[in-house]
Design a protein around this motif. Structure first.
Motif, PDB file in Angstrom:
ATOM      1  N   THR A   5       0.956  -1.119  -0.073  1.00 60.86           N
ATOM      2  CA  THR A   5      -0.011   0.043   0.074  1.00 60.86           C
ATOM      3  C   THR A   5       0.884   1.195  -0.010  1.00 60.86           C
ATOM      4  O   THR A   5       2.025   1.262   0.303  1.00 60.86           O
ATOM      5  CB  THR A   5      -0.904   0.016   1.239  1.00 60.86           C
ATOM      6  OG1 THR A   5       0.010  -0.021   2.536  1.00 60.86           O
ATOM      7  CG2 THR A   5      -1.828  -1.078   1.389  1.00 60.86           C
ATOM      8  N   CYS A   6       0.359   2.259  -0.435  1.00 56.64           N
ATOM      9  CA  CYS A   6       1.216   3.572  -0.452  1.00 56.64           C
ATOM     10  C   CYS A   6       1.310   4.109   1.031  1.00 56.64           C
ATOM     11  O   CYS A   6       0.222   4.021   1.863  1.00 56.64           O
ATOM     12  CB  CYS A   6       0.410   4.590  -1.247  1.00 56.64           C
ATOM     13  SG  CYS A   6       0.937   6.324  -1.165  1.00 56.64           S
ATOM     14  N   ILE A   7       2.592   4.402   1.063  1.00 58.37           N
ATOM     15  CA  ILE A   7       2.724   4.987   2.714  1.00 58.37           C
ATOM     16  C   ILE A   7       2.211   6.340   2.895  1.00 58.37           C
ATOM     17  O   ILE A   7       2.261   6.856   4.111  1.00 58.37           O
ATOM     18  CB  ILE A   7       4.305   5.140   2.848  1.00 58.37           C
ATOM     19  CG1 ILE A   7       5.078   6.059   2.042  1.00 58.37           C
ATOM     20  CG2 ILE A   7       5.194   3.567   2.643  1.00 58.37           C
ATOM     21  CD1 ILE A   7       6.613   6.334   2.018  1.00 58.37           C
ATOM     22  N   ILE A   8       1.908   6.887   1.960  1.00 55.36           N
ATOM     23  CA  ILE A   8       1.046   8.331   2.301  1.00 55.36           C
ATOM     24  C   ILE A   8      -0.428   8.228   2.243  1.00 55.36           C
ATOM     25  O   ILE A   8      -0.800   8.714   3.256  1.00 55.36           O
ATOM     26  CB  ILE A   8       1.502   9.345   1.151  1.00 55.36           C
ATOM     27  CG1 ILE A   8       3.109   9.603   1.288  1.00 55.36           C
ATOM     28  CG2 ILE A   8       0.696  10.535   1.248  1.00 55.36           C
ATOM     29  CD1 ILE A   8       3.584  10.245   0.105  1.00 55.36           C
ATOM     30  N   LYS A  31       1.505  14.650  -6.944  1.00 56.54           N
ATOM     31  CA  LYS A  31       1.360  15.484  -5.869  1.00 56.54           C
ATOM     32  C   LYS A  31       2.304  16.139  -5.175  1.00 56.54           C
ATOM     33  O   LYS A  31       2.762  17.194  -4.947  1.00 56.54           O
ATOM     34  CB  LYS A  31       0.245  15.161  -4.781  1.00 56.54           C
ATOM     35  CG  LYS A  31      -1.253  14.728  -5.286  1.00 56.54           C
ATOM     36  CD  LYS A  31      -1.967  14.353  -4.165  1.00 56.54           C
ATOM     37  CE  LYS A  31      -3.516  14.021  -4.469  1.00 56.54           C
ATOM     38  NZ  LYS A  31      -4.253  13.627  -3.429  1.00 56.54           N
ATOM     39  N   ILE A  32       3.357  15.263  -4.900  1.00 58.38           N
ATOM     40  CA  ILE A  32       4.812  15.656  -4.213  1.00 58.38           C
ATOM     41  C   ILE A  32       5.542  16.422  -5.272  1.00 58.38           C
ATOM     42  O   ILE A  32       6.066  17.339  -4.780  1.00 58.38           O
ATOM     43  CB  ILE A  32       5.755  14.441  -3.588  1.00 58.38           C
ATOM     44  CG1 ILE A  32       4.838  13.659  -2.626  1.00 58.38           C
ATOM     45  CG2 ILE A  32       7.004  14.728  -3.568  1.00 58.38           C
ATOM     46  CD1 ILE A  32       5.276  12.218  -2.406  1.00 58.38           C
ATOM     47  N   MET A  37       7.681  23.639  -2.081  1.00 59.44           N
ATOM     48  CA  MET A  37       8.430  23.320  -0.791  1.00 59.44           C
ATOM     49  C   MET A  37       7.899  23.869   0.296  1.00 59.44           C
ATOM     50  O   MET A  37       8.187  23.746   1.520  1.00 59.44           O
ATOM     51  CB  MET A  37       9.671  23.266  -0.978  1.00 59.44           C
ATOM     52  CG  MET A  37      10.339  22.266  -1.978  1.00 59.44           C
ATOM     53  SD  MET A  37      12.253  22.483  -2.237  1.00 59.44           S
ATOM     54  CE  MET A  37      12.849  22.223  -0.889  1.00 59.44           C
ATOM     55  N   ASP A  38       7.277  25.079   0.421  1.00 59.63           N
ATOM     56  CA  ASP A  38       7.058  25.959   1.453  1.00 59.63           C
ATOM     57  C   ASP A  38       5.730  25.786   2.074  1.00 59.63           C
ATOM     58  O   ASP A  38       5.140  26.674   2.717  1.00 59.63           O
ATOM     59  CB  ASP A  38       7.509  27.445   1.135  1.00 59.63           C
ATOM     60  CG  ASP A  38       6.761  27.899   0.140  1.00 59.63           C
ATOM     61  OD1 ASP A  38       6.226  27.238  -0.629  1.00 59.63           O
ATOM     62  OD2 ASP A  38       6.687  29.132  -0.202  1.00 59.63           O
ATOM     63  N   THR A  39       5.051  24.648   1.551  1.00 65.03           N
ATOM     64  CA  THR A  39       3.709  24.527   2.009  1.00 65.03           C
ATOM     65  C   THR A  39       3.627  23.200   3.030  1.00 65.03           C
ATOM     66  O   THR A  39       4.551  22.601   3.405  1.00 65.03           O
ATOM     67  CB  THR A  39       2.817  23.983   0.872  1.00 65.03           C
ATOM     68  OG1 THR A  39       3.223  22.721   0.440  1.00 65.03           O
ATOM     69  CG2 THR A  39       2.878  24.923  -0.159  1.00 65.03           C
ATOM     70  N   TYR A  45       3.878  15.244   3.314  1.00 64.56           N
ATOM     71  CA  TYR A  45       4.559  14.210   2.374  1.00 64.56           C
ATOM     72  C   TYR A  45       6.003  13.829   2.875  1.00 64.56           C
ATOM     73  O   TYR A  45       6.496  12.564   2.922  1.00 64.56           O
ATOM     74  CB  TYR A  45       4.889  14.645   1.172  1.00 64.56           C
ATOM     75  CG  TYR A  45       3.121  14.962   0.370  1.00 64.56           C
ATOM     76  CD1 TYR A  45       2.359  13.938   0.469  1.00 64.56           C
ATOM     77  CD2 TYR A  45       2.831  15.952  -0.240  1.00 64.56           C
ATOM     78  CE1 TYR A  45       1.035  14.090  -0.011  1.00 64.56           C
ATOM     79  CE2 TYR A  45       1.519  16.338  -0.884  1.00 64.56           C
ATOM     80  CZ  TYR A  45       0.831  15.207  -0.862  1.00 64.56           C
ATOM     81  OH  TYR A  45      -0.401  15.462  -1.309  1.00 64.56           O
ATOM     82  N   LYS A  46       6.853  14.908   3.197  1.00 66.47           N
ATOM     83  CA  LYS A  46       8.054  14.648   3.455  1.00 66.47           C
ATOM     84  C   LYS A  46       8.312  13.713   4.862  1.00 66.47           C
ATOM     85  O   LYS A  46       8.851  12.586   5.165  1.00 66.47           O
ATOM     86  CB  LYS A  46       8.905  15.936   3.764  1.00 66.47           C
ATOM     87  CG  LYS A  46      10.342  15.788   4.195  1.00 66.47           C
ATOM     88  CD  LYS A  46      11.250  17.177   4.148  1.00 66.47           C
ATOM     89  CE  LYS A  46      10.569  17.579   5.404  1.00 66.47           C
ATOM     90  NZ  LYS A  46      11.464  18.972   5.697  1.00 66.47           N
TER      91      LYS A  46
END
Length: 71
Positions: A5-8, A31-32, A37-39, A45-46
């Protein structure tokens, strides 16, 4: 055989990428890539990726779930 499964998002992984044996579905991958990067989304996600990949080395009992968040 365990279904990946997707980890996200937690949905079944039919396509996408695999990082250290953990999968990210094509939808979350896109989406990633498109996310600034400033959201908060980028941080979410990170952190999901970081927690999933380091899951084997953290202390027992620590909650590593990312699926509790709504996208």
């Amino acid at each position: 055989m365990n279904k990946r499964t997707c980890i996200i998002c937690g949905k079944p992984l039919n396509n996408g990428i695999i990082i250290s044996g953990r999968g990210i579905c094509k939808n979350c991958e896109e989406k990633i890539i498109e996310c600034d990067m400033d959201t908060d989304f980028y941080e979410y996600y990170k952190n999901c990726i970081k927690k999933s990949i380091t899951q084997g080395i953290v202390t027992k009992g620590e909650d590593l779930s990312c699926q509790g968040y709504r996208l």
